[in-house]
Design a protein around this motif. Sequence first.
Motif, PDB file in Angstrom:
ATOM      1  N   PRO A  59      -7.129  -6.607  -1.908  1.00 51.88           N
ATOM      2  CA  PRO A  59      -7.804  -5.323  -2.164  1.00 51.88           C
ATOM      3  C   PRO A  59      -6.926  -4.354  -2.967  1.00 51.88           C
ATOM      4  N   ILE A  60      -5.601  -4.409  -2.728  1.00 50.03           N
ATOM      5  CA  ILE A  60      -4.714  -3.506  -3.478  1.00 50.03           C
ATOM      6  C   ILE A  60      -4.635  -3.943  -4.941  1.00 50.03           C
ATOM      7  N   LEU A  61      -4.568  -5.256  -5.163  1.00 54.61           N
ATOM      8  CA  LEU A  61      -4.575  -5.759  -6.550  1.00 54.61           C
ATOM      9  C   LEU A  61      -5.858  -5.314  -7.249  1.00 54.61           C
ATOM     10  N   ASN A  62      -6.957  -5.388  -6.521  1.00 55.26           N
ATOM     11  CA  ASN A  62      -8.256  -4.985  -7.062  1.00 55.26           C
ATOM     12  C   ASN A  62      -8.246  -3.506  -7.464  1.00 55.26           C
ATOM     13  N   ARG A  63      -7.659  -2.677  -6.594  1.00 52.61           N
ATOM     14  CA  ARG A  63      -7.600  -1.243  -6.905  1.00 52.61           C
ATOM     15  C   ARG A  63      -6.675  -0.969  -8.095  1.00 52.61           C
TER      16      ARG A  63
ATOM     17  N   TYR B  64     -11.365  -3.749   0.879  1.00 52.92           N
ATOM     18  CA  TYR B  64     -11.751  -3.686  -0.545  1.00 52.92           C
ATOM     19  C   TYR B  64     -12.483  -2.383  -0.833  1.00 52.92           C
ATOM     20  N   GLN B  67     -10.153   0.699  -0.712  1.00 50.00           N
ATOM     21  CA  GLN B  67      -9.284   0.779  -1.893  1.00 50.00           C
ATOM     22  C   GLN B  67     -10.065   1.268  -3.111  1.00 50.00           C
ATOM     23  N   LEU B  68     -11.332   0.820  -3.216  1.00 55.37           N
ATOM     24  CA  LEU B  68     -12.131   1.249  -4.365  1.00 55.37           C
ATOM     25  C   LEU B  68     -12.537   2.712  -4.250  1.00 55.37           C
ATOM     26  N   SER B  71      -9.552   4.587  -5.337  1.00 57.17           N
ATOM     27  CA  SER B  71      -9.392   4.510  -6.782  1.00 57.17           C
ATOM     28  C   SER B  71     -10.338   5.478  -7.483  1.00 57.17           C
TER      29      SER B  71
END
Lengths: 125, 151
Positions: A59-63, B64, B67-68, B71
Motif C-alpha cells: 500500500p505504501i508503494l502504491n501511495r 490501500y 494510503q490513497l 495521498s
Amino acid sequence: MKRRSAPEGIESWEAQLRKGSLELAILAVLWNSRLYGIDIIRTIREKCGLELAEGTIYPILNRLKADDYLNSEWIEAEKGHPRKYYWLTSKGQDRARALSRAWEHFGKSMDAVCRPILTNAEADK
Amino acid sequence: MDEIVASYLKQVASRLQGLPEDSVRDIVSELRSHIADRVEESGSPAIERILSELGKPEELAKEYRLQLVLSTTQRTCRPWRILHGTLAWARLTLTGVFVFAFILAAYSPPWSVSPRRSRSLCSRTRWVCGEGRSTRCWVFWAAELMLRNQL
C-alpha cells in the motif's frame, strides 16, 4: 527485534517508529536501484534491520507511486512470472534527499539529548 | 492452493470496490506476483503462512484505501478534498466517523476562533482564508492534521 524484559509499551513505540520510517527506508533502498516488492522487503530487512509485515509495503508503494515519487513497470522474467519493478522519479529523489536530511538532523538531536541518559545508565551498572 | 490464493485475492479486490478498475487489477496482480515469489521460496504447503504474513484481506484493502486517502489529501488542501478524504476515512474506521461528524457539526457553528490564530493555522496548510471563514479554516486544518497523523 523483540527484547527480553522490555519495559511495557516499548514494542508498540518501536512499531510506530518503524512504521514512520518506512517511507524513507523504501526511498533509500530504491536510490540507484530498480527493485520489485519482495526485493524491497528483503533489502529493508537486511540493510535497515526493520522486521516489517509484508502487507504493509505494497500500500505504501502504491501511495508513493500515486504521489509521483516512484515509477513502476511490469517486467517479464526469463523464468517465472512478471514482476512489478519500482524506481525513483526525480521528484522521488528530491523527497529522498529531503527526508534523509531531516532524519540526520533528527537523529543527531535525539542522540545529543539521550546521551546523558545512556551514560548514566552505564554508570549505574 | 490456487483456490485459496484466488479466494484471498478476490476478497481483497471486493474490498477495493470504488477504486479505478485498472488500479484494482494492478494491485491484485502485484499481490499474486508476491505470493508466487514466496511460494517459490517456501513451497506450496506454506501458502497459509504466506497469506497470513500479507495480512487479512480486509486489513490489507483498508491499508490501500488509507494510503490513497492520505495521498489525495496531501496533494491538495481544498476543503472538499479534505471532506471527501474524511468521508472515505469514516467508511473505514470509527475514528473516521467521529472526525467526519466533527467536521459536519463544526462547519457552521456559532462560535469562532480568533481570526489571528486562525490565520496562523491556515498558513501551515497553505490555505488563505478571510476572517469570516476562520472557523471553517480551523476545522479543516484539524481534519487535515488528523488525516495525516492517523497513519
